[in-house]
Design a protein around this motif. Structure first.
Motif, PDB file in Angstrom:
ATOM      1  N   PRO A   1      -4.114  14.110   1.499  1.00 44.38           N
ATOM      2  CA  PRO A   1      -2.729  13.615   1.488  1.00 44.38           C
ATOM      3  C   PRO A   1      -2.675  12.095   1.318  1.00 44.38           C
ATOM      4  O   PRO A   1      -3.427  11.354   1.962  1.00 44.38           O
ATOM      5  N   VAL A   2      -1.794  11.639   0.445  1.00 43.00           N
ATOM      6  CA  VAL A   2      -1.551  10.207   0.238  1.00 43.00           C
ATOM      7  C   VAL A   2      -0.046  10.001   0.088  1.00 43.00           C
ATOM      8  O   VAL A   2       0.697  10.938  -0.221  1.00 43.00           O
ATOM      9  N   GLY A   3       0.387   8.776   0.292  1.00 40.31           N
ATOM     10  CA  GLY A   3       1.801   8.496   0.155  1.00 40.31           C
ATOM     11  C   GLY A   3       2.271   8.497  -1.286  1.00 40.31           C
ATOM     12  O   GLY A   3       3.423   8.816  -1.585  1.00 40.31           O
ATOM     13  N   LEU A   4       1.380   8.133  -2.208  1.00 42.71           N
ATOM     14  CA  LEU A   4       1.751   7.975  -3.614  1.00 42.71           C
ATOM     15  C   LEU A   4       0.582   8.333  -4.511  1.00 42.71           C
ATOM     16  O   LEU A   4      -0.555   7.923  -4.266  1.00 42.71           O
TER      17      LEU A   4
ATOM     18  N   TRP B   1      -9.242   8.973 -10.958  1.00 35.87           N
ATOM     19  CA  TRP B   1      -8.470   8.947  -9.720  1.00 35.87           C
ATOM     20  C   TRP B   1      -9.281   8.314  -8.581  1.00 35.87           C
ATOM     21  O   TRP B   1     -10.430   8.693  -8.346  1.00 35.87           O
ATOM     22  N   SER B   2      -8.663   7.358  -7.919  1.00 45.47           N
ATOM     23  CA  SER B   2      -9.322   6.616  -6.842  1.00 45.47           C
ATOM     24  C   SER B   2      -8.370   6.486  -5.662  1.00 45.47           C
ATOM     25  O   SER B   2      -7.192   6.178  -5.840  1.00 45.47           O
ATOM     26  N   MET B   3      -8.899   6.702  -4.482  1.00 45.30           N
ATOM     27  CA  MET B   3      -8.088   6.517  -3.277  1.00 45.30           C
ATOM     28  C   MET B   3      -8.211   5.074  -2.808  1.00 45.30           C
ATOM     29  O   MET B   3      -9.315   4.531  -2.698  1.00 45.30           O
ATOM     30  N   ILE B   4      -7.062   4.447  -2.559  1.00 41.86           N
ATOM     31  CA  ILE B   4      -7.060   3.079  -2.041  1.00 41.86           C
ATOM     32  C   ILE B   4      -6.386   3.099  -0.674  1.00 41.86           C
ATOM     33  O   ILE B   4      -5.199   3.417  -0.550  1.00 41.86           O
ATOM     34  N   ASN B   5      -7.158   2.780   0.338  1.00 41.73           N
ATOM     35  CA  ASN B   5      -6.642   2.757   1.711  1.00 41.73           C
ATOM     36  C   ASN B   5      -7.233   1.601   2.514  1.00 41.73           C
ATOM     37  O   ASN B   5      -7.214   1.612   3.737  1.00 41.73           O
TER      38      ASN B   5
ATOM     39  N   LEU C   1       1.589   6.844   4.883  1.00 38.96           N
ATOM     40  CA  LEU C   1       0.226   7.335   5.103  1.00 38.96           C
ATOM     41  C   LEU C   1      -0.835   6.250   4.895  1.00 38.96           C
ATOM     42  O   LEU C   1      -2.023   6.507   5.059  1.00 38.96           O
ATOM     43  N   GLY C   2      -0.429   5.043   4.531  1.00 40.13           N
ATOM     44  CA  GLY C   2      -1.372   3.937   4.386  1.00 40.13           C
ATOM     45  C   GLY C   2      -2.392   4.131   3.289  1.00 40.13           C
ATOM     46  O   GLY C   2      -3.472   3.527   3.324  1.00 40.13           O
ATOM     47  N   ALA C   3      -2.065   4.949   2.286  1.00 37.98           N
ATOM     48  CA  ALA C   3      -3.027   5.228   1.217  1.00 37.98           C
ATOM     49  C   ALA C   3      -2.299   5.660  -0.042  1.00 37.98           C
ATOM     50  O   ALA C   3      -1.255   6.321   0.010  1.00 37.98           O
ATOM     51  N   ILE C   4      -2.870   5.290  -1.187  1.00 37.94           N
ATOM     52  CA  ILE C   4      -2.382   5.774  -2.472  1.00 37.94           C
ATOM     53  C   ILE C   4      -3.576   6.285  -3.277  1.00 37.94           C
ATOM     54  O   ILE C   4      -4.728   5.937  -3.002  1.00 37.94           O
ATOM     55  N   ALA C   5      -3.290   7.122  -4.281  1.00 33.40           N
ATOM     56  CA  ALA C   5      -4.301   7.533  -5.256  1.00 33.40           C
ATOM     57  C   ALA C   5      -3.820   7.038  -6.607  1.00 33.40           C
ATOM     58  O   ALA C   5      -2.637   7.198  -6.951  1.00 33.40           O
ATOM     59  N   VAL C   6      -4.693   6.414  -7.383  1.00 30.00           N
ATOM     60  CA  VAL C   6      -4.272   5.777  -8.633  1.00 30.00           C
ATOM     61  C   VAL C   6      -5.323   5.984  -9.714  1.00 30.00           C
ATOM     62  O   VAL C   6      -6.526   6.078  -9.418  1.00 30.00           O
ATOM     63  N   THR C   7      -4.881   6.087 -10.961  1.00 29.28           N
ATOM     64  CA  THR C   7      -5.785   6.179 -12.105  1.00 29.28           C
ATOM     65  C   THR C   7      -5.282   5.260 -13.202  1.00 29.28           C
ATOM     66  O   THR C   7      -4.073   5.054 -13.352  1.00 29.28           O
TER      67      THR C   7
ATOM     68  N   LEU D   1       3.079  12.286  -1.574  1.00 33.49           N
ATOM     69  CA  LEU D   1       4.486  12.468  -1.247  1.00 33.49           C
ATOM     70  C   LEU D   1       5.369  12.120  -2.442  1.00 33.49           C
ATOM     71  O   LEU D   1       6.471  12.626  -2.575  1.00 33.49           O
ATOM     72  N   ARG D   2       4.868  11.236  -3.310  1.00 30.78           N
ATOM     73  CA  ARG D   2       5.571  10.879  -4.543  1.00 30.78           C
ATOM     74  C   ARG D   2       4.593  10.863  -5.712  1.00 30.78           C
ATOM     75  O   ARG D   2       3.437  10.455  -5.557  1.00 30.78           O
ATOM     76  N   LEU D   3       5.050  11.323  -6.866  1.00 27.96           N
ATOM     77  CA  LEU D   3       4.267  11.292  -8.102  1.00 27.96           C
ATOM     78  C   LEU D   3       4.961  10.343  -9.070  1.00 27.96           C
ATOM     79  O   LEU D   3       6.101  10.598  -9.484  1.00 27.96           O
ATOM     80  N   VAL D   4       4.295   9.257  -9.434  1.00 30.47           N
ATOM     81  CA  VAL D   4       4.924   8.205 -10.238  1.00 30.47           C
ATOM     82  C   VAL D   4       4.036   7.833 -11.411  1.00 30.47           C
ATOM     83  O   VAL D   4       2.808   7.778 -11.285  1.00 30.47           O
ATOM     84  N   MET D   5       4.668   7.574 -12.560  1.00 30.65           N
ATOM     85  CA  MET D   5       3.952   7.036 -13.712  1.00 30.65           C
ATOM     86  C   MET D   5       4.518   5.651 -14.026  1.00 30.65           C
ATOM     87  O   MET D   5       5.720   5.423 -13.953  1.00 30.65           O
TER      88      MET D   5
END
Length: 259
Positions: free
Chosen positions: A26-29, A93-97, A71-77, A141-145
């Motif tokens: 789980p991640v916030g974004l 995809w990388s988790m940044i926390n 959640l203090g974390a995002i996943a980004v590519t 929790l959110r999916l953003v491009m």
């Protein structure tokens, strides 16, 4: 009619990919960065653009936004795109926390090489990006491009017989992307309004422009902070960008190679 059925089929396939895996983190974004590397972006401009993303993830502003987010974390590519068959995940995809993981992502972008230099197919970039959320190991929790670029769509695809980004945007939103935000790099007349009308979409979506590639670093940092904190910019602050555009139109026209 055949084009319509093809677009519906694409949307169905993309939507099916959104089913989260049982062990997703789980991640916030979840954030897909879609970066224009078409022929109008020369080597110097490409360097400024890439450096902008590197500097942003190394900045305290972006790092603090991530640590203070849901959640203090995002996943980004990080994805580069050009023509209708030219899209490539340059950093997976990388988790940044943490500060360290943000810096690692910045280093990975810095170490990546340029993938393409072709035409400009924003619609296909968005369809490609929307398909990356499924089975990526995260459940946001959110999916953003986030779409950045220096020109309007000039390449058709199976999505649309007309070179226009709107078809790809609508497919991505129908498939489950919550918001698509624009980061146009100004110079081409009408580009800001083009992004607002054809790229931007979804709840709370916005377009924040960079006046030039030299200004890109500051713009992308501000945009990332806004996306991560989920606070849409005030309309007045975006209006200032429009005033900047009015002054630029008479001074500078973007060259459009391969168009």
């Amino acid at each position: 009619m055949k084009k319509l059925f093809k677009a519906i089929a694409v949307a169905a396939l993309v939507g099916a990919a959104y089913l989260p895996s049982a062990h997703a983190v789980p991640v916030g974004l979840e954030l897909v960065l879609l970066v224009d590397v078409s022929g109008s972006v020369d080597s110097t401009e490409f360097g400024l653009q890439k450096t902008g993303y590197v500097n942003a993830f190394n900045s305290a502003a972006v790092q603090n936004a991530i640590l203070g987010s849901q959640l203090g974390a995002i996943a980004v590519t990080f994805v580069e795109w050009s023509g209708n068959n030219q899209q490539s995940q340059r950093v997976g995809w990388s988790m940044i926390n943490s500060v360290a993981s943000a810096q690692s992502f910045a280093t990975a972008i810095n170490n990546s090489t340029r993938a393409f230099t072709g035409r400009t197919a924003i619609q296909d970039a968005m369809i490609f990006g929307s398909g990356l959320f499924g089975n990526n190991g995260y459940e946001g929790l959110r999916l953003v491009m986030d779409v950045s670029g220096d020109g309007a769509d000039n390449d058709t695809s199976g999505c649309n017989t007309i070179a226009n980004a709107r078809c790809g945007r609508d497919i991505a939103l129908a498939a489950g992307v919550n918001a698509i935000n624009g980061l146009p790099i100004l110079g081409e007349s009408g580009l800001l309004s083009y992004y607002q009308s054809n790229v931007q979409g979804g709840a709370g979506a916005f377009t924040l422009a960079a006046n030039s590639f030299s200004d890109f670093s500051a713009a992308v940092e501000r945009k990332l902070v806004t996306e991560i904190t989920n606070k849409t910019p005030e309309p007045g602050s975006l209006a200032l960008v429009g005033l900047a555009l009015a002054g630029l139109v008479g001074m500078r026209r973007r060259r459009r190679r391969n168009s």
